[in-house]
Design an enzyme around this catalytic site. Sequence first.
Site: not given
Ligand SMILES: Cc1ncc(C[n+]2csc(CCOP(=O)(O)OP(=O)(O)O)c2C)c(N)n1
Lengths: 176, 553
Positions: B49, B111-112, B161, B468
């Site tokens: 979803e 439920f749900q 529902k 990042m």
């Molecule tokens: C749902 C979620 N969990 C954690 C984060 C924290 N976060 C920000 S950037 C990042 C790394 C992303 O890695 P990747 O997709 O490999 O991108 P890259 O920076 O390597 O290009 C994380 C863990 C986030 N923004 N969103």
Amino acid sequence: MRHILAVLVENNPGVLTRVTGLFSRRGYNIDSLTVGRTEDANVSRMTIVVEGDDLVLDQVTKQLNKLVDVIKINDITADEYVDRELVLIKVNADPAVRGEIMQIVDIFRARIVDIGRKTLMIECTGDEGKINAIIESLKPFGIRELVRTGKVAMLRGTKMTSLCDEKEKKDNEEEK
Amino acid sequence: MMFSGAEILVKSLLEEGVDTVFGYPGGAVLEIYDALYKSPLRHILVRHEQGAAHMADAYARATGKPGVCFATSGPGATNLVTGIATAYMDSVPLIAFTGQVTCDLLGRDSFQEVDITGITLPITKHNYLVKNVENLAQTIKEAFHIATTGRPGPVLIDIPKDVSLKKTNFNYPKTVNLRGCPSFGPGDPKRIKEAADLIMAARQPLIYAGGGVIISGAHKELQELAELADSPVTTTLMGMGGFPGIHPQALGMLGMHGTKYANCAVCECDVLIAVGARFDDRVTGKLDEFAPQAKIIHIDIDPAEIGKNIQIDIPIVGDVKQVLHEINRKLEQKKHPEWQNKIARWKEEYPLRYENGGSLKPQYVIEQIYEVTRGEAIITTEVGQNQIWAAQFYKYNNPRSFITSGGLGTMGYGLPAAIGAKVGRPDKVVIDIAGDGSIQMNIQELATAVSNDIPVIVAILNNSYLGMVRQWQELFYDGRYSHTEISGPDFAKLAEAYGAIGMRVTKPDEVRPALEQAISANKVVVIDFVVEREENALPMVPPGGCLNRMLGG
Ligand SMILES: Cc1ncc(C[n+]2csc(CCOP(=O)(O)OP(=O)(O)O)c2C)c(N)n1
Ligand SMILES: [Mg+2]
């Protein structure tokens, strides 16, 4: 500084949660909040006392205004208004001190609304200062239980927090 | 004639001009799905979803029309939450319908059952639990109105529902009566005059344009303003495409990962014209050193944004397009050669750059994507370095061509967003610029794309890191890479397992042919670009720092 907001809201389920949720998630401090019906069955009125500087108040008002269920907000702090609170106090009252307590009740134009074997229940309405004062006066006897409604407030004269905007504007002009 | 609540829902959507919904069925929405079965509405069956919410969101961002998603009660509804929050933070008109247990079971931990209106209270513009079928059509009418007017945002409608089963007459209302939902026009004429005067008096003006420009369709007016006032324009992440990236007055992005020249311009401008932007902390850096010499004009449709983070000299509340139109009428052609020279020098001195050695650089991949698509694609992104590079190295010349989770920063947004955008704009090449970490958060939607024949391209910048976060660990935590090295599957093989085309690219000279092949295939394609692992997204303002003191500037 403390501000008094008069807020008209749609009388929809959940509206109280929407308003209080907004205060808590944005970190605004509510001093007190009262809510009840108004002359219009579809509209409820909240009186919110909120603590904060002008910047906070500006944000509170604007964010509240964004809630779809909020119809109108007036910060009435700077205007002439009447505010009232109601308190119920259950105080220790041995026969020996009952006379003294009744005198205090008289002075504050409060009322005794229930008599127990060892207690009296006192009802008092007034502005915040008066309520604080009667509480202080009764403290020495031992307060068993206390409940305050929180503040309700209304502008004096023909000024209004209501939905008949046009009428309100006209009246305000006349007053000037 | 009498219709069930479910039929009324479908008919109302058709009345609103909805052509596609994204969703996933379940017990509480059986009636609704039964009504869908007989209807001309296109339904895209997702695999999670969250994907449905992001697809509807990106459909809205790509087309300007509201997006619609469906989910069942309980876990279906909670799976929408991240998607709704993403839309909320970026002011996207999204309408989410959730099923709910029958009215008599409400409040009993049935439920749900989940209190989804309670859960989504802080992440929707408004939400409804419809307990009476008589109110359903009116509620839907209101929801579309609320979602799309003023500052747009998501609205959720929770339908028990039994309400979807009950029958009543159907008359779709023509109007709404919402006294708590104000409308905004062209702004206060007095303020507009003041703003125009200030702009005319400026010697070093700067326009700071945000997502509001795109939402209100004000890109033409913005360009006119910039050209009349001879003002450079910097855009936020959300504002990309609101001003042509190739325009000589374009400075690219400002803020934490902005260009050094945009940030220098912020520090030295004497008048800052903020248009449909909200002074987010990622933009301003240290607040009291933001635009220290400038008088600030702030134009926004949301009064609550004015003065929220920063003191404003001339606030104008109104629809950005109309306000700009009014301001432009009062302007005369200006020229600021000295200011333009200064900016040109900054551009020369501090260009966006990267070292292009033998290895495959992520920035190079994005430059190639730009060239192959001639800047005409819709780019969606995941979150992280990939997102920043996508903002820096692709030039967005059209509004609604850059679709990214700016406010919430939701990893896993890009692929479902690409699918939603492609459904809304089938004429466009749609590419998700992804990270190897993020793509794994909603990779299941490859199945949605393949089975519905929605040809999107996923370009994974694969550094085998949560890049990042690794970058922050390198710069601010002495290189302690705590849990940021991340593995993934063989993405090309995985793509093939899903029935998509998979490719793997490791050398610079393979980039272009791979992209060309992917575009001409007109199929779902995943390209695994194995890039330099420890490349950083630079320049960068350290958190809480002042804008013009950038690392790697
Ligand atoms: C749902 C979620 N969990 C954690 C984060 C924290 N976060 C920000 S950037 C990042 C790394 C992303 O890695 P990747 O997709 O490999 O991108 P890259 O920076 O390597 O290009 C994380 C863990 C986030 N923004 N969103
Ligand atoms: Mg990565």
